[in-house]
Write a protein that holds these residues in place. Sequence first.
Motif, PDB file in Angstrom:
ATOM      1  N   GLN A 162      22.191 -50.517 -15.794  1.00  0.00           N
ATOM      2  CA  GLN A 162      21.869 -49.791 -17.011  1.00  0.00           C
ATOM      3  C   GLN A 162      23.095 -49.115 -17.610  1.00  0.00           C
ATOM      4  N   SER A 163      24.082 -48.771 -16.775  1.00  0.00           N
ATOM      5  CA  SER A 163      25.266 -48.078 -17.257  1.00  0.00           C
ATOM      6  C   SER A 163      26.288 -49.026 -17.858  1.00  0.00           C
ATOM      7  N   GLN A 164      26.151 -50.319 -17.596  1.00  0.00           N
ATOM      8  CA  GLN A 164      27.108 -51.289 -18.104  1.00  0.00           C
ATOM      9  C   GLN A 164      26.716 -51.754 -19.498  1.00  0.00           C
ATOM     10  N   PRO A 165      27.727 -52.106 -20.311  1.00  0.00           N
ATOM     11  CA  PRO A 165      27.420 -52.724 -21.601  1.00  0.00           C
ATOM     12  C   PRO A 165      26.672 -54.039 -21.382  1.00  0.00           C
ATOM     13  N   GLN A 166      25.861 -54.420 -22.350  1.00  0.00           N
ATOM     14  CA  GLN A 166      25.130 -55.678 -22.253  1.00  0.00           C
ATOM     15  C   GLN A 166      26.095 -56.855 -22.400  1.00  0.00           C
ATOM     16  N   PRO A 167      25.888 -57.927 -21.640  1.00  0.00           N
ATOM     17  CA  PRO A 167      26.778 -59.090 -21.758  1.00  0.00           C
ATOM     18  C   PRO A 167      26.638 -59.768 -23.112  1.00  0.00           C
ATOM     19  N   VAL A 168      27.712 -60.392 -23.553  1.00  0.00           N
ATOM     20  CA  VAL A 168      27.731 -61.111 -24.827  1.00  0.00           C
ATOM     21  C   VAL A 168      28.218 -62.531 -24.581  1.00  0.00           C
ATOM     22  N   PRO A 169      27.969 -63.458 -25.507  1.00  0.00           N
ATOM     23  CA  PRO A 169      28.508 -64.819 -25.363  1.00  0.00           C
ATOM     24  C   PRO A 169      30.032 -64.799 -25.338  1.00  0.00           C
ATOM     25  N   VAL A 170      30.613 -65.700 -24.577  1.00  0.00           N
ATOM     26  CA  VAL A 170      32.071 -65.778 -24.451  1.00  0.00           C
ATOM     27  C   VAL A 170      32.527 -67.226 -24.618  1.00  0.00           C
ATOM     28  N   ILE A 220      38.112 -67.977 -14.680  1.00  0.00           N
ATOM     29  CA  ILE A 220      39.543 -68.193 -14.900  1.00  0.00           C
ATOM     30  C   ILE A 220      39.784 -69.696 -14.859  1.00  0.00           C
ATOM     31  N   VAL A 221      40.578 -70.177 -15.803  1.00  0.00           N
ATOM     32  CA  VAL A 221      40.965 -71.586 -15.813  1.00  0.00           C
ATOM     33  C   VAL A 221      42.467 -71.666 -16.025  1.00  0.00           C
ATOM     34  N   VAL A 222      43.142 -72.409 -15.162  1.00  0.00           N
ATOM     35  CA  VAL A 222      44.574 -72.659 -15.336  1.00  0.00           C
ATOM     36  C   VAL A 222      44.725 -74.053 -15.949  1.00  0.00           C
ATOM     37  N   PHE A 223      45.371 -74.114 -17.102  1.00  0.00           N
ATOM     38  CA  PHE A 223      45.557 -75.363 -17.825  1.00  0.00           C
ATOM     39  C   PHE A 223      46.987 -75.859 -17.675  1.00  0.00           C
ATOM     40  N   GLY A 256      36.591 -57.257 -35.793  1.00  0.00           N
ATOM     41  CA  GLY A 256      36.121 -58.519 -35.223  1.00  0.00           C
ATOM     42  C   GLY A 256      35.321 -58.357 -33.958  1.00  0.00           C
ATOM     43  N   GLY A 257      34.922 -57.130 -33.663  1.00  0.00           N
ATOM     44  CA  GLY A 257      34.171 -56.894 -32.446  1.00  0.00           C
ATOM     45  C   GLY A 257      35.064 -56.810 -31.229  1.00  0.00           C
ATOM     46  N   GLN A 258      34.425 -56.847 -30.079  1.00  0.00           N
ATOM     47  CA  GLN A 258      35.126 -56.695 -28.807  1.00  0.00           C
ATOM     48  C   GLN A 258      35.924 -57.955 -28.475  1.00  0.00           C
ATOM     49  N   ARG A 259      37.034 -57.792 -27.759  1.00  0.00           N
ATOM     50  CA  ARG A 259      37.708 -58.943 -27.167  1.00  0.00           C
ATOM     51  C   ARG A 259      36.825 -59.523 -26.073  1.00  0.00           C
ATOM     52  N   VAL A 260      36.746 -60.856 -26.005  1.00  0.00           N
ATOM     53  CA  VAL A 260      35.890 -61.512 -25.012  1.00  0.00           C
ATOM     54  C   VAL A 260      36.644 -62.527 -24.158  1.00  0.00           C
ATOM     55  N   GLY A 294      54.697 -74.593 -20.445  1.00  0.00           N
ATOM     56  CA  GLY A 294      53.730 -75.534 -20.982  1.00  0.00           C
ATOM     57  C   GLY A 294      52.325 -75.340 -20.471  1.00  0.00           C
ATOM     58  N   ASN A 295      52.154 -74.545 -19.403  1.00  0.00           N
ATOM     59  CA  ASN A 295      50.832 -74.264 -18.839  1.00  0.00           C
ATOM     60  C   ASN A 295      50.249 -72.993 -19.448  1.00  0.00           C
ATOM     61  N   GLY A 296      48.997 -72.737 -19.132  1.00  0.00           N
ATOM     62  CA  GLY A 296      48.352 -71.518 -19.608  1.00  0.00           C
ATOM     63  C   GLY A 296      47.260 -71.082 -18.652  1.00  0.00           C
ATOM     64  N   VAL A 297      46.918 -69.801 -18.701  1.00  0.00           N
ATOM     65  CA  VAL A 297      45.800 -69.287 -17.907  1.00  0.00           C
ATOM     66  C   VAL A 297      44.828 -68.609 -18.863  1.00  0.00           C
ATOM     67  N   PHE A 298      43.565 -69.030 -18.775  1.00  0.00           N
ATOM     68  CA  PHE A 298      42.490 -68.525 -19.628  1.00  0.00           C
ATOM     69  C   PHE A 298      41.528 -67.721 -18.779  1.00  0.00           C
ATOM     70  N   PHE A 299      41.059 -66.577 -19.302  1.00  0.00           N
ATOM     71  CA  PHE A 299      39.996 -65.838 -18.612  1.00  0.00           C
ATOM     72  C   PHE A 299      39.133 -65.136 -19.646  1.00  0.00           C
ATOM     73  N   SER A 300      37.840 -65.020 -19.323  1.00  0.00           N
ATOM     74  CA  SER A 300      36.887 -64.417 -20.258  1.00  0.00           C
ATOM     75  C   SER A 300      36.178 -63.250 -19.594  1.00  0.00           C
ATOM     76  N   TYR A 301      35.588 -62.378 -20.408  1.00  0.00           N
ATOM     77  CA  TYR A 301      34.919 -61.176 -19.920  1.00  0.00           C
ATOM     78  C   TYR A 301      33.767 -60.871 -20.869  1.00  0.00           C
ATOM     79  N   ASP A 302      32.530 -60.935 -20.323  1.00  0.00           N
ATOM     80  CA  ASP A 302      31.340 -60.851 -21.172  1.00  0.00           C
ATOM     81  C   ASP A 302      30.871 -59.425 -21.431  1.00  0.00           C
ATOM     82  N   ARG A 303      31.597 -58.447 -20.930  1.00  0.00           N
ATOM     83  CA  ARG A 303      31.289 -57.042 -21.187  1.00  0.00           C
ATOM     84  C   ARG A 303      32.545 -56.221 -20.935  1.00  0.00           C
ATOM     85  N   ALA A 304      32.624 -55.088 -21.582  1.00  0.00           N
ATOM     86  CA  ALA A 304      33.784 -54.212 -21.437  1.00  0.00           C
ATOM     87  C   ALA A 304      33.595 -53.316 -20.226  1.00  0.00           C
ATOM     88  N   HIS A 305      33.787 -53.912 -19.036  1.00  0.00           N
ATOM     89  CA  HIS A 305      33.503 -53.183 -17.803  1.00  0.00           C
ATOM     90  C   HIS A 305      34.306 -53.784 -16.656  1.00  0.00           C
TER      91      HIS A 305
END
Length: 289
Positions: free
Chosen positions: A66-74, A104-107, A214-218, A248-259
């Motif tokens: 209940q204390s956490q923000p609600q998850p959003v699409p990412v 997390i995805v390493v490309f 633009g809203g929260q970073r996701v 030439g590589n990259g690392v991607f990560f997502s976060y569905d709530r600010a927590h």
Amino acid sequence: MTTTQARQQVTPDLRKWIVEQAEAGHSAESVLQAMLASGWTEDVAVEAMEATLRGHLESKAAEQDQSQPQPVPVPEPALAESPLYIDAGDRQVCVLQTVSDPRIVVFGNLLSDEECDALIALAKPRLARSLTVATKTGGEEVNADRTSNGMFFQRGEHEVVRRLEQRIARLVNWPEENGEGLQILQYGPGAEYKPHYDYFDPVEPGTPTILKRGGQRVATLVMYLGEPTKGGGTVFPDIHLEVAPKRGNGVFFSYDRAHPSTKTLHGGSPVLAGEKWIATKWLRERRFE
């Protein structure tokens, strides 16, 4: 119910005492022995402990949810079939490593050598001490935790920038217009970015102003343009992961709530020798203005 169980009622005071003992660090065995020494029968004591602690943990978990923000699409790369490559439109991008929690995805092969060189050359004349978003005010500030030089491109500012933004949008299945401008960063020997979160803290007074754009970073995508000789990896302390800064590589990560429960605490380790160049793309919930 046996005659003994009927006589030995588990009262609210007993439940409170059991919880207090557990939170104080006492082992289940020591709590059980204390109850037996006080005259409780073993079967009643064990049942009381199990039911009380189970209920306490469930209550704590509910409070935390209940204390956490609600998850959003990412943003989410198409990984359901465990592909070795993803079609990013103009380029086949390698999937080198994946982590599910956090996502997390390493490309590999995300950028060509020519694209890396072009971005560095375009950025060099505009470099300045890197700033961070000031969530207390909604503006920007110098942060002692971040000792790099950097600059921002406007979205679509240059042909190589436009091409990369289109590639990223297709790669992670997220609208191109939801991305912030591409940031280029240069880290010399000793430069680093200490572990931090990329989302904007909801409790800070400047966050509502930031979210209007633009809203929260996701999600975040860190792309490596130039390799240091030593050091400079991207670290995720919560899961003890370090991603090497391979050009030439990259690392991607997502976060569905600010927590912090997203486990996306991350940082750039100090460069020990040479020079590191990266391009960072932050993705928002909505169109970034």
